[in-house]
Design an enzyme around this catalytic site. Structure first.
Site, PDB file in Angstrom:
ATOM      1  N   HIS A  54      14.354 -48.247  -6.466  1.00 13.75           N
ATOM      2  CA  HIS A  54      13.006 -48.149  -7.044  1.00 13.75           C
ATOM      3  C   HIS A  54      12.027 -48.664  -6.013  1.00 13.75           C
ATOM      4  CE1 HIS A  54      10.062 -47.968 -10.371  1.00 13.75           C
ATOM      5  NE2 HIS A  54       9.480 -48.961  -9.703  1.00 13.75           N
ATOM      6  N   CYS A  55      11.091 -47.813  -5.608  1.00 13.02           N
ATOM      7  CA  CYS A  55      10.140 -48.160  -4.545  1.00 13.02           C
ATOM      8  C   CYS A  55       8.813 -48.602  -5.158  1.00 13.02           C
ATOM      9  CB  CYS A  55       9.917 -46.973  -3.612  1.00 13.02           C
ATOM     10  SG  CYS A  55       8.691 -47.287  -2.322  1.00 13.02           S
TER      11      CYS A  55
END
Length: 412
Positions: free
Chosen positions: A128-129
């Site tokens: 998850h960025c």
């Protein structure tokens, strides 16, 4: 209106809210500052538009900005692709090889993982960025990696503009110690700037240069990491699963041979699975081409084995001896706990004295685990899991399960 509706094609309107997060705000601010300052410096002080080189330079700067924003917004709004809620495999017998997600009320397809931030099971999840406020996965992996390539290239171009602007405008003020050295720049400076290069202009250019150089280094490193993921066809999560598989086999001396199933036999083949001319990656995100010695559920079976092994030898009971409010960097738990907080977006869980925690991993100053919940909470599918300060808990000197078994035997 038709053009606008075509341009704004979000799956749901709430996707627009992804912009209201510190990650996209910072990322877009850096892009805006570097692009704007590079264009202003070029036109006003360094390379005017009335020259051929200046016109080409201006077009390139605009081109970098458009390409960077195009791939950035696609990575954010196209998204990684999600497993449908309540998904089940077509073959009912395959359910035994898959993990069940209580939140999505369905099974996790091969290569998918549940993201706590997105609250969905993500296809071929890598991570998850926070910078796009979304996961990097199956559908947006190519867009995300292209953004990581274009951002350092565009910032490198901008950095050159900033350096040359300051060099050409400040050459009369350069001094070295006891003497002042004046550099003859008449050959370079062939035009009269539209306005003087003032102190605020110098400060803004210097600030933009710092942002451009920092972005080039940081994002450039991320690009090489993602290219490594793509060329191996192995996400960061799958690399961790493979490492744990080797540890498990070595620990139990089972003699198994673990073969990673998704390597297609060559880097070019792995590359073409992600990057296509259409922009859409190959596959549906559920069924994947695998190694000849493997099958669709090779990795999911290994995950189930690791889950079982984790329950057997990793979980240790701890009792809470000190309350904790769930703060990310608690000042009241000591300086080391404050400064050594885990650099992750995984949640912190509040603790109340007397609660029991099943710890699965940790550092010297922090631990990660699950709260032992009541039967009613467990039936409802609730789960409280996250980080907490190590000083707030003490290891239990008894095993609850063992005590229960002993008491049962005495009763019998």
């Amino acid at each position: 209106m038709k053009v606008l509706s075509t341009f704004v094609t979000f799956e749901n309107l709430h996707e627009v809210r992804r912009l209201c997060h510190w990650g996209p705000i910072i990322a877009l601010s850096v892009i805006a500052i570097c692009s704007t300052m590079a264009i202003i410096d070029s036109i006003i002080w360094y390379w005017p538009l009335d020259t051929t080189g200046g016109s080409i330079n201006f077009i390139m700067l605009i081109n970098w900005t458009v390409l960077i924003l195009y791939n950035y917004f696609n990575a954010m709004f196209v998204g990684p692709g999600y497993i449908p809620l309540g998904w089940k495999p077509e073959n009912q017998q395959d359910m035994q090889y898959l993990q069940y997600c209580r939140v999505c009320q369905g099974y996790k397809a091969p290569r998918s993982h549940h993201c706590r931030k997105c609250n969905r099971c993500v296809m071929k999840m890598d991570h998850h960025c926070p910078w796009i406020n979304n996961c990097c996965g199956h559908l947006n992996h190519a867009y995300f990696t292209s953004f990581l390539l274009l951002a350092p290239l565009g910032c490198s171009h901008a950095a050159i503009i900033f350096i040359m602007t300051m060099y050409t405008q400040l050459y009369e003020r350069i001094s070295f110690g006891w003497s002042t050295v004046k550099i003859d720049m008449s050959a370079v400076r062939q035009f009269q700037p539209l306005m003087p290069f003032s102190v605020p202009a110098f400060a803004a250019t210097l600030f933009a240069l710092g942002l451009a150089l920092g972005t080039t280094i940081a994002v450039g490193m991320l690009f090489f990491i993602q290219m490594k993921v793509i060329l191996r066809n192995k996400t960061s999560i799958e690399s961790w699963i493979e490492e744990k598989a080797k540890d498990r086999i070595q620990h139990y001396q089972t003699g198994e041979e673990f073969i990673f199933p998704y390597h297609l036999g060559g880097r070019w083949l792995n590359f073409k699975q992600v990057f296509t001319w259409s922009g859409t990656p190959r596959g549906d995100g559920i069924v994947w081409p695998v190694h000849p010695k493997c099958h669709q559920h090779t990795l999911t079976i290994e995950q189930l084995k690791q889950k079982a092994d984790k329950r057997v030898r990793s979980q240790v009971q701890y009792q809470v001896v000190e309350d904790y409010n769930g703060a990310c960097c608690p000042l009241t738990k000591g300086l080391q706990t404050f400064f050594r907080t885990p650099c992750t977006e995984e949640p912190r869980i509040p603790l109340i004295k007397g609660e029991i925690i099943l710890a699965t991993r940790g550092t010297k100053w922090w631990m990660y685990g699950d709260k032992v919940l009541s039967e009613g909470e467990m039936r409802a599918g609730d789960r409280v899991r996250g980080w907490f300060p190590r000083r707030c808990v003490e290891k239990c000197h008894y095993d609850t399960a063992a005590n229960d078994n002993t008491s049962d035997k005495k009763v019998n």
